[in-house]
Design an enzyme around this catalytic site. Sequence first.
Site, PDB file in Angstrom:
ATOM      1  N   GLY A 107       0.813  -1.215   0.000  1.00 56.83           N
ATOM      2  CA  GLY A 107       0.000   0.000   0.000  1.00 56.83           C
ATOM      3  C   GLY A 107       0.844   1.261   0.000  1.00 56.83           C
ATOM      4  O   GLY A 107       0.398   2.330  -0.399  1.00 56.83           O
ATOM      5  N   ASP A 152       1.220 -10.936   6.890  1.00 54.85           N
ATOM      6  CA  ASP A 152       1.734 -10.129   5.774  1.00 54.85           C
ATOM      7  C   ASP A 152       3.062  -9.473   6.151  1.00 54.85           C
ATOM      8  O   ASP A 152       3.721  -8.896   5.284  1.00 54.85           O
ATOM      9  CB  ASP A 152       0.718  -9.061   5.355  1.00 54.85           C
ATOM     10  CG  ASP A 152       0.288  -8.191   6.517  1.00 54.85           C
ATOM     11  OD1 ASP A 152      -0.220  -8.739   7.510  1.00 54.85           O
ATOM     12  OD2 ASP A 152       0.472  -6.960   6.445  1.00 54.85           O
TER      13      ASP A 152
HETATM   14  P1  AMP Z   1       1.300  -2.745   8.146  1.00 59.54           P
HETATM   15  O1  AMP Z   1       0.429  -3.005   9.299  1.00 59.54           O
HETATM   16  O2  AMP Z   1       2.086  -1.480   8.265  1.00 59.54           O
HETATM   17  O3  AMP Z   1       2.130  -3.909   7.734  1.00 59.54           O
HETATM   18  O4  AMP Z   1       0.333  -2.447   6.925  1.00 59.54           O
HETATM   19  C1  AMP Z   1      -0.737  -3.264   6.577  1.00 59.54           C
HETATM   20  C2  AMP Z   1      -1.211  -2.885   5.220  1.00 59.54           C
HETATM   21  O5  AMP Z   1      -1.591  -1.492   5.195  1.00 59.54           O
HETATM   22  C3  AMP Z   1      -0.202  -3.069   4.102  1.00 59.54           C
HETATM   23  O6  AMP Z   1      -0.903  -3.470   2.954  1.00 59.54           O
HETATM   24  C4  AMP Z   1       0.356  -1.690   3.953  1.00 59.54           C
HETATM   25  O7  AMP Z   1       0.936  -1.470   2.697  1.00 59.54           O
HETATM   26  C5  AMP Z   1      -0.872  -0.821   4.200  1.00 59.54           C
HETATM   27  N1  AMP Z   1      -0.522   0.529   4.665  1.00 59.54           N
HETATM   28  C6  AMP Z   1      -0.001   0.865   5.856  1.00 59.54           C
HETATM   29  N2  AMP Z   1       0.209   2.184   5.928  1.00 59.54           N
HETATM   30  C7  AMP Z   1      -0.189   2.714   4.735  1.00 59.54           C
HETATM   31  C8  AMP Z   1      -0.217   4.025   4.175  1.00 59.54           C
HETATM   32  N3  AMP Z   1       0.198   5.090   4.839  1.00 59.54           N
HETATM   33  N4  AMP Z   1      -0.701   4.146   2.924  1.00 59.54           N
HETATM   34  C9  AMP Z   1      -1.134   3.080   2.239  1.00 59.54           C
HETATM   35  N5  AMP Z   1      -1.140   1.840   2.710  1.00 59.54           N
HETATM   36  C10 AMP Z   1      -0.668   1.641   3.932  1.00 59.54           C
HETATM   37 MG    MG Z   2       3.368  -4.618   6.503  1.00 59.35          MG
END
Ligand code: AMP
Ligand code: MG
Length: 522
Positions: A103, A270
């Site tokens: 993301g 993930d």
């Molecule tokens: P994480 O918990 O940080 O591993 O993120 C979980 C999901 O949310 C993943 O698909 C990330 O790419 C997405 N994600 C986290 N922060 C952002 C952001 N600021 N913009 C877009 N996607 C995000």
């Molecule tokens: Mg992540």
Amino acid sequence: MKNLKINNRFTSELPADPDETNEIRQVKNTLFSFVYPAKPSNPTLIHASNEVAEMVGITTAEIQSEEFLNAFSGKEILPETRPYAMCYAGHQFGNWAGQLGDGRAINLTEVEHNNTFFTLQLKGAGKTPYSRTADGLAVLRSSIREYLCAEAMYYLGVPTTRSLSLMLSGDQVLRDVLYNGNPAYEKGAIVCRVAPSFIRFGSFEMLTARNELKNLKEFVEYTIKHYFPEIKGEPKEQYIQFFKTVADTTRKMIVDWQRVGFVHGVMNTDNMSIHGLTIDYGPYGWLENYDPNWTPNTTDSQNRRYRFGNQPQVAQWNLYQLANALYPLVNEAEPLEKILESFINDFEIDYKEMFLSKLGLFTSTYTDSNLIEGLESALQLSETDMTIFFRNLGKVTKADAVESSIEKIKDSFYSPEEITGTILDSWKKWFAEYLQRLNEEALSDKDRSEKMNQINPKYVLRNYMAQLAIDDADKGDYSLINELYLLLQKPYNEQPESEKWFAKRPDWARSKVGCSMLSCSS
Ligand code: AMP
Ligand code: MG
């Protein structure tokens, strides 16, 4: 960057998303989508790693070039490359979350250097089809944390992704740090991180959940061919062996986390690398007082799923999800179950060996776990700093008495005045047993102490240290980032000029946001 040898296997061998519009959507029947990074308005380089640059084929002189600045801020695309975001799914906090994907991560390219492949990935370079409800950006504070911690982990000997560069984008990013309705603008930043690949457990889970079994088979075979070439034999045997290898590397990574006191904080499937690397540094933290129940992640403060002491169990749970994802290829539960069942058992064997080595008991053949369990509980009787305790334990000699031994580790107590009565008795009891076993060790005090100092780090990235670097960087002073970066390249060495970082967490950091409580907002 004349030695950068582009060699894109992922995008040339795996099915691409035919839709090239950068719009948030469900992306099916594919492993990735081509995307362009957002153009940063005024990128500036804060820090770069000479070692990582050289590892991938960039010279240290090139780091200062306009080309480097443009490429690793996302401003310009490297020649002959097509950046892409990967599609994956996952379980978050134990629940199926469906499609997640990159993301806010954009893979720039794969490169080949000295016969090794690396993927170069920007984090915080803008929206992708997988951005869900968010902006695809990252703020300076979380980028500093990721940049520094990955390198610190590498030099501690913990398997991890690496950090190539840390840049300011020049743009402002809106974040509600405490999720309490007080959003504020922060400086945007971009980290370029490096790994063999960024394939996750969730990459396989997604294909199985969508019943895309042809893609699953192709992707597993792609992964084995390029990253596990030692695996040979019948296809089914290969898939089982692949799972076994991932379980083994994951287990070793967790043993290392427990050794140095690292708490990941968001062990969602993930965020689990197929290479057994520590990946996705978010609301992670370092144990200061030894507390197996501690989780740095405020989102996890209720259930404490991702607490320090639960990391092995969560790793096993995550491996179950990977096993389920691979099951349609294997069609037989038993071999996968066997690997899963032996995970905790094998972990306990490795953990015991690791823990005894932290105690300097290298030649012991003890079968009981009294000494380990006794210490684990003694460390919790009164707040005791894990890093200082183990480092100073290396100073205890065979000739020491119980009292003089306790004297040597007493700097690790947060409240030395509490070490009286039954708490003191417990420590005396433990040291009496420890000294007895120490005297059965073959190594001399000097040799043992030297060996222990290669296992028990002197310097780790304490939560407050990263926060101090962040506070300075917010004001435009990046010197502490560099100081910590250099300090943490030699975490096992005595560095007399940096003795101030071998100290307990200061009182002000006890309950400060960013030090003991970390938010997922990043
Ligand atoms: P994480 O918990 O940080 O591993 O993120 C979980 C999901 O949310 C993943 O698909 C990330 O790419 C997405 N994600 C986290 N922060 C952002 C952001 N600021 N913009 C877009 N996607 C995000
Ligand atoms: Mg992540």
